[in-house]
Design an enzyme around this catalytic site. Structure first.
Site, PDB file in Angstrom:
ATOM      1  N   HIS A  57       0.814  -1.211   0.000  1.00  0.00           N
ATOM      2  CA  HIS A  57       0.000   0.000   0.000  1.00  0.00           C
ATOM      3  C   HIS A  57       0.851   1.265   0.000  1.00  0.00           C
ATOM      4  O   HIS A  57       1.666   1.465   0.899  1.00  0.00           O
ATOM      5  CB  HIS A  57      -0.897  -0.015   1.248  1.00  0.00           C
ATOM      6  CG  HIS A  57      -1.837   1.124   1.353  1.00  0.00           C
ATOM      7  ND1 HIS A  57      -1.786   2.028   2.380  1.00  0.00           N
ATOM      8  CD2 HIS A  57      -2.863   1.513   0.558  1.00  0.00           C
ATOM      9  CE1 HIS A  57      -2.750   2.917   2.226  1.00  0.00           C
ATOM     10  NE2 HIS A  57      -3.421   2.631   1.130  1.00  0.00           N
ATOM     11  N   GLU A  84       0.410  -0.305  -4.640  1.00  0.00           N
ATOM     12  CA  GLU A  84      -0.768   0.558  -4.746  1.00  0.00           C
ATOM     13  C   GLU A  84      -0.308   2.002  -4.698  1.00  0.00           C
ATOM     14  O   GLU A  84       0.707   2.317  -4.044  1.00  0.00           O
ATOM     15  CB  GLU A  84      -1.711   0.261  -3.567  1.00  0.00           C
ATOM     16  CG  GLU A  84      -3.081   0.930  -3.654  1.00  0.00           C
ATOM     17  CD  GLU A  84      -3.221   2.224  -2.885  1.00  0.00           C
ATOM     18  OE1 GLU A  84      -4.334   2.758  -2.836  1.00  0.00           O
ATOM     19  OE2 GLU A  84      -2.202   2.737  -2.334  1.00  0.00           O
ATOM     20  N   ASP A  86      -1.733   6.495  -5.284  1.00  0.00           N
ATOM     21  CA  ASP A  86      -2.828   7.474  -5.347  1.00  0.00           C
ATOM     22  C   ASP A  86      -2.448   8.542  -6.366  1.00  0.00           C
ATOM     23  O   ASP A  86      -1.324   9.063  -6.329  1.00  0.00           O
ATOM     24  CB  ASP A  86      -3.021   8.147  -3.981  1.00  0.00           C
ATOM     25  CG  ASP A  86      -3.297   7.133  -2.889  1.00  0.00           C
ATOM     26  OD1 ASP A  86      -4.409   6.599  -2.844  1.00  0.00           O
ATOM     27  OD2 ASP A  86      -2.371   6.867  -2.094  1.00  0.00           O
ATOM     28  N   HIS A  99      -1.143  11.006  -1.750  1.00  0.00           N
ATOM     29  CA  HIS A  99      -2.411  10.600  -1.141  1.00  0.00           C
ATOM     30  C   HIS A  99      -3.297  11.771  -0.727  1.00  0.00           C
ATOM     31  O   HIS A  99      -4.464  11.854  -1.084  1.00  0.00           O
ATOM     32  CB  HIS A  99      -2.153   9.713   0.076  1.00  0.00           C
ATOM     33  CG  HIS A  99      -3.416   9.301   0.768  1.00  0.00           C
ATOM     34  ND1 HIS A  99      -3.995  10.044   1.780  1.00  0.00           N
ATOM     35  CD2 HIS A  99      -4.240   8.257   0.560  1.00  0.00           C
ATOM     36  CE1 HIS A  99      -5.106   9.465   2.174  1.00  0.00           C
ATOM     37  NE2 HIS A  99      -5.280   8.370   1.461  1.00  0.00           N
ATOM     38  N   GLU A 168      -4.978   4.054  -7.739  1.00  0.00           N
ATOM     39  CA  GLU A 168      -6.194   4.702  -7.237  1.00  0.00           C
ATOM     40  C   GLU A 168      -6.319   6.120  -7.767  1.00  0.00           C
ATOM     41  O   GLU A 168      -5.416   6.944  -7.588  1.00  0.00           O
ATOM     42  CB  GLU A 168      -6.214   4.735  -5.697  1.00  0.00           C
ATOM     43  CG  GLU A 168      -7.515   5.391  -5.215  1.00  0.00           C
ATOM     44  CD  GLU A 168      -7.621   5.561  -3.705  1.00  0.00           C
ATOM     45  OE1 GLU A 168      -6.846   4.925  -2.964  1.00  0.00           O
ATOM     46  OE2 GLU A 168      -8.484   6.346  -3.281  1.00  0.00           O
TER      47      GLU A 168
HETATM   48  O1  G3P Z   1      -6.102   0.657  -1.655  1.00  0.00           O
HETATM   49  C1  G3P Z   1      -6.938   0.954  -0.593  1.00  0.00           C
HETATM   50  C2  G3P Z   1      -6.626   2.220   0.135  1.00  0.00           C
HETATM   51  O2  G3P Z   1      -5.595   2.906  -0.495  1.00  0.00           O
HETATM   52  C3  G3P Z   1      -7.765   3.111   0.329  1.00  0.00           C
HETATM   53  O3  G3P Z   1      -7.544   4.111   1.280  1.00  0.00           O
HETATM   54  O4  G3P Z   1      -7.074   6.376   2.016  1.00  0.00           O
HETATM   55  O5  G3P Z   1      -5.233   4.762   1.830  1.00  0.00           O
HETATM   56  O6  G3P Z   1      -6.253   5.708  -0.202  1.00  0.00           O
HETATM   57  P1  G3P Z   1      -6.478   5.288   1.224  1.00  0.00           P
HETATM   58 CA    CA Z   2      -5.007   4.600  -1.928  1.00  0.00          CA
END
Ligand code: G3P
Ligand code: CA
Length: 309
Positions: A57, A84, A86, A99, A168
């Protein structure tokens, strides 16, 4: 201090690659494409052979500053190919990997640009953001000098590392058209080639509208909705997405089974990748619920607990 385990890393990377070539995603292995109720799943993980797929993550963000190239490289060093991130957009239209919708928590923006409160990502140009230090806030300063990467820089690094990406689209309501922009950068960087789309890329969002737009623009792309829809609403989501990715505190084995009973937008069994699980007990608990993937800041901890890839 993290410990890199080269043998385990190499084995995991080899197994991940082999299983991908053999069978694609867990869902692909579990059923043949087609309409109607889903066939019983082969179980979590590729072909039911291992634990859930483990996603690093924001990179291996327990050990390196989140959403940086350093966090991606560290995930690779630990043996994880899924990362993962953002994605948001700057004032001049560049996509960057970060993020929060402000720059304050993870950069030194308040020192570099003291008069630019509230320091929103969308109020800064890419050149301005490139000047920021995105590493000095983290831990003991080992990562001072890390930068907020552009999406293009990030994609190139993930590709160079032979990793896979759970991308994301963050807060799309702030960035009209960010779905098209994201797909354009993915395309330019070679991430929409057929083979890569099939097994190396998933696009997710908390916004169902955004996921739906991505699906309409690129129906071949695997997508995920972030959230925990009511069971009665799941069929509606299955029309435009392949996965439902919920916070781990919101789910039960029955709910996971309800998702698995459906076929998603590509006619395959829908999957569940849950977040954020950073301890062994919770990892085992969600594994027992039958999730397909675990999204974690500490991928080594989760792998140790559930034996995932
Ligand atoms: O991939 C799931 C997670 O990233 C969702 O929450 O706030 O960390 O982007 P957040
Ligand atoms: Ca995320």
């Amino acid at each position: 201090m993290y410990v890199v385990r080269p043998a385990a890393a190499a084995a995991a990377a080899f197994l991940g690659l082999t299983l991908t070539v053999l069978c694609g995603t867990a869902a692909a292995a579990a059923s043949a494409p087609g309409p109607g109720p889903a066939a019983p799943s082969a179980g979590p993980g590729p072909m039911g052979l291992g634990g859930p797929v483990v996603y690093a993550h924001r990179g291996a963000s327990a050990y390196a500053p989140e959403n940086t190239l350093e966090a991606v490289d560290l995930a690779r060093g630990l043996g994880f190919d899924w990362v993962e991130n953002d994605v948001q957009r700057t004032r001049d239209g560049e996509l960057v990997v970060i993020h929060d919708d402000t720059l304050t928590r993870t950069t030194d923006v308040e020192e570099v640009f003291p008069d630019r409160e509230p320091w929103r990502v969308r109020d800064f140009t890419a050149a301005e953001i490139a000047r920021l230090d995105a590493g000095s806030w983290f831990a003991d300063g080992r990562y001072t000098g890390a930068r907020v990467p552009t999406l293009r820089e990030y994609l190139d690094r993930v590709r160079l590392n032979q990793q896979r990406l759970l991308l994301e689209i963050k807060k799309p309501e702030l960035y009209p058209g960010i779905e098209e922009d994201t797909l354009e950068v993915l395309d330019e960087a070679g991430w929409l080639e057929e083979r890569r789309v099939a097994d190396r890329l998933v696009v997710q969002s908390f916004s169902a509208d955004s996921v739906s737009v991505v699906h309409d623009l690129r129906p071949d792309l695997v997508t995920a909705f972030l959230g925990t829809p009511a069971v009665a609403d799941l069929p509606r989501y299955a029309e435009f997405t392949d996965r439902i990715n919920p916070m781990h505190t919101t789910i039960s084995a029955d709910w996971v089974a309800a998702v698995h009973r459906l076929r998603g937008a590509h006619g395959r069994v829908m999957e569940v990748d849950t977040w954020i699980v950073d301890d062994a007990a919770t990892a085992r608990k969600v594994q027992d619920m039958g999730v397909d993937g675990i999204i974690t800041n500490a991928p080594d901890v989760v792998r140790e607990a559930v034996g995932g890839f």
